[in-house]
Design an enzyme around this catalytic site. Structure first.
Site, PDB file in Angstrom:
ATOM      1  N   SER A  31      -7.155   6.854  -2.221  1.00 21.64           N
ATOM      2  CA  SER A  31      -6.586   7.203  -0.912  1.00 21.64           C
ATOM      3  C   SER A  31      -6.010   6.207  -0.132  1.00 21.64           C
ATOM      4  O   SER A  31      -5.082   6.086   0.838  1.00 21.64           O
ATOM      5  CB  SER A  31      -7.630   8.045  -0.001  1.00 21.64           C
ATOM      6  OG  SER A  31      -8.804   7.336  -0.062  1.00 21.64           O
ATOM      7  N   LYS A  81      -4.142  18.523   3.313  1.00 17.08           N
ATOM      8  CA  LYS A  81      -3.132  17.538   3.389  1.00 17.08           C
ATOM      9  C   LYS A  81      -1.688  18.103   3.058  1.00 17.08           C
ATOM     10  O   LYS A  81      -0.988  18.587   3.789  1.00 17.08           O
ATOM     11  CB  LYS A  81      -3.654  16.478   2.422  1.00 17.08           C
ATOM     12  CG  LYS A  81      -4.672  15.672   2.939  1.00 17.08           C
ATOM     13  CD  LYS A  81      -5.477  14.771   2.132  1.00 17.08           C
ATOM     14  CE  LYS A  81      -6.393  13.803   2.878  1.00 17.08           C
ATOM     15  NZ  LYS A  81      -7.611  13.504   1.929  1.00 17.08           N
ATOM     16  N   HIS A 106      -5.380  13.921  -2.519  1.00 18.28           N
ATOM     17  CA  HIS A 106      -4.181  13.088  -2.238  1.00 18.28           C
ATOM     18  C   HIS A 106      -3.384  13.616  -3.557  1.00 18.28           C
ATOM     19  O   HIS A 106      -2.165  13.237  -3.533  1.00 18.28           O
ATOM     20  CB  HIS A 106      -4.286  11.692  -2.218  1.00 18.28           C
ATOM     21  CG  HIS A 106      -4.710  11.559  -0.798  1.00 18.28           C
ATOM     22  ND1 HIS A 106      -3.673  11.394   0.191  1.00 18.28           N
ATOM     23  CD2 HIS A 106      -5.886  10.902  -0.390  1.00 18.28           C
ATOM     24  CE1 HIS A 106      -4.184  11.119   1.474  1.00 18.28           C
ATOM     25  NE2 HIS A 106      -5.683  10.857   0.914  1.00 18.28           N
TER      26      HIS A 106
HETATM   27  C1  LIG Z   1      -8.932  13.495   2.680  1.00 14.68           C
HETATM   28  C2  LIG Z   1      -9.923  13.503   1.503  1.00 14.68           C
HETATM   29  C3  LIG Z   1     -11.036  14.421   1.574  1.00 14.68           C
HETATM   30  C4  LIG Z   1     -11.420  15.320   2.620  1.00 14.68           C
HETATM   31  O1  LIG Z   1     -10.330  16.630   2.678  1.00 14.68           O
HETATM   32  P1  LIG Z   1     -10.281  17.089   3.847  1.00 14.68           P
HETATM   33  O2  LIG Z   1      -9.687  18.588   3.495  1.00 14.68           O
HETATM   34  O3  LIG Z   1      -9.460  16.523   5.111  1.00 14.68           O
HETATM   35  O4  LIG Z   1     -11.960  17.167   4.457  1.00 14.68           O
HETATM   36  C5  LIG Z   1     -11.634  14.293   0.318  1.00 14.68           C
HETATM   37  N1  LIG Z   1     -11.334  13.468  -0.740  1.00 14.68           N
HETATM   38  C6  LIG Z   1     -10.494  12.718  -0.573  1.00 14.68           C
HETATM   39  C7  LIG Z   1     -10.055  11.669  -1.821  1.00 14.68           C
HETATM   40  C8  LIG Z   1      -9.615  12.458   0.619  1.00 14.68           C
HETATM   41  O5  LIG Z   1      -8.579  11.710   0.618  1.00 14.68           O
END
Ligand SMILES: *Cc1c(COP(=O)(O)O)cnc(C)c1O
Length: 400
Positions: A187, A246, A215
């Site tokens: 990320s 996302k 991601h």
């Molecule tokens: C953003 C993210 C999450 C969390 O996801 P949400 O749906 O925003 O809670 C989990 N793992 C990774 C690698 C992320 O980048």
């Protein structure tokens, strides 16, 4: 009000401010998009995970509105007590087909999908083997489990270091189950996990693999089906986590895997058992988002066209994008203070791009993290590029 608590909070906050680690979010006053209203001014937003522009897509909006008419706004209960609506089941069936897996279980976020799934599949006879750059929600999920996992005990491998992973696998053969866990797309750096090598090592040493594709969802693979799809590893990754927050534009997370895994999580996944279901309008909006992803190649094409253009333009202008392979495009700065100054100067130029500093990344590895998306126009990106160049020139020549 308890004086000890208030005193402690005040002291902690002061320390954060002293160390330049204090966060105060800016206020978004418009829908997510390439250009947004923020803190009263229009800026190009390079800090959103709205990869495909689905957060404000007309078809997704319309479906959500219709779902409110049909279902109201809340599910009313946790899933197993009476909060599972047919729209939740439909979403899970669509996701299972999309991911080409037996079953999917939705959670209210990717974060809770991690903290629901990881401890549920591990016992005190097991070990978790992690990439050192794994996301905080993986780390928290692992901490909730009774398995061994600590870096100090030698269960964390260097970032994408397959030699070290194999070494750990050879040394942990006495554990009952061994889980290798990795981000699919990292990320903060935007690079892709070497999933084919990880899967091969797992198969060789009889371990199982969990990939957090937060991601990669909507970004990599067929129609955005993720890293397993990107590397054609269908059926060889035991547990895949996806986020619906996302690229899919709303909120939620899911675990994709076998039918038994889903049934086990329905019985033992604590956020599933103890936290209220996704709002039905969100589930419906997500089905509409999947329809767009599966039937309209345009958003994903624009995401990748914009990504390639943005990276090339930055590289040609002499910026270091740190080997990123995905839309997540770090612009390397190094010094924490300089990265923060750059963020402020970009804001003054009308560009919102956050600096990322220790402890989110290592000391001296500060960067500006940029996220081109399908929601950006060519003009947005050119505007942002000019701002980056001007800010760099001013930083390297403060008197001019
Ligand atoms: C953003 C993210 C999450 C969390 O996801 P949400 O749906 O925003 O809670 C989990 N793992 C990774 C690698 C992320 O980048």
């Amino acid at each position: 009000m308890n004086a000890e608590l208030q005193g402690w909070l005040g002291g902690q906050l002061e320390t954060l401010r002293d160390q330049n680690l204090y966060k105060k979010p800016r206020i978004l006053e418009s829908p997510a998009g390439g250009r947004v209203m923020m803190d009263g001014k229009e800026v190009v937003n390079l800090s959103s995970n709205n990869y495909l522009g689905l957060a404000n897509h007309p078809k997704v909006r319309q479906t959500a509105l219709e779902a409110i008419e049909k279902w109201g706004v809340g599910a009313g209960a946790v899933r197993w007590i009476g909060g599972t609506m047919s729209v939740h089941d439909e979403l899970e069936e669509r996701l299972a087909k999309f991911k080409k897996v037996e079953s999917v279980l939705a959670f209210t976020s990717g974060f809770t999908a991690n903290s629901g799934c990881i401890p549920a599949v591990l016992t005190d006879k097991d070990v978790v083997i992690s990439d050192e750059l794994n996301h905080a929600s993986i780390i928290d999920g692992v901490r909730l489990s009774p398995a061994r996992y600590k870096k100090s005990e030698g269960f964390v491998f260097g970032h994408k270091d397959m030699g070290q992973l194999e070494e750990i696998l050879t040394k942990t053969q006495n554990f009952e189950k061994r889980m290798i866990i990795t981000d699919g797309v990292f990320s903060m750096d935007g690079d892709i996990a070497p999933l084919p090598a990880i899967v091969e090592l797992a198969e060789k040493y009889n371990a199982f693999v969990m990939v957090d594709d937060a991601h990669a969802s909507g970004v990599l693979g067929k129609n955005g089906a993720g890293t397993a799809s990107h590397f054609d590893l269908y059926g060889r990754v035991d547990i895949q986590l996806g986020t619906l927050s996302k690229a899919l534009g709303a909120v939620g997370g899911y675990i994709a895997g076998s039918k038994n895994l889903k049934e086990w999580l329905i019985n033992r996944g604590r956020p599933y058992l103890f936290s209220t279901a996704l709002p039905p309008m969100v589930a419906a909006a997500l089905i509409a988002a999947l329809n767009v992803m599966e039937n309209d190649p345009e958003p994903m094409k624009r995401l990748w066209d914009n990504t390639r253009w943005w990276k090339n333009a930055l590289n040609e202008a002499g910026f270091d994008t740190m080997g990123s392979e995905t839309p997540i495009t770090p612009v390397y700065v190094g010094d924490e203070g300089e990265a923060q100054a750059m963020e402020r100067m970009l804001w003054d130029e009308g560009v919102y791009a956050l600096s990322i500093v220790f402890p989110t990344v290592g000391r001296g590895k500060a960067r500006i993290r940029t996220m081109p998306s399908a929601a950006h126009t060519q003009e947005d990106l050119e505007f942002a590029l000019d701002a980056f160049k001007r800010v760099r020139d001013r930083l390297s020549n403060p008197v001019a």
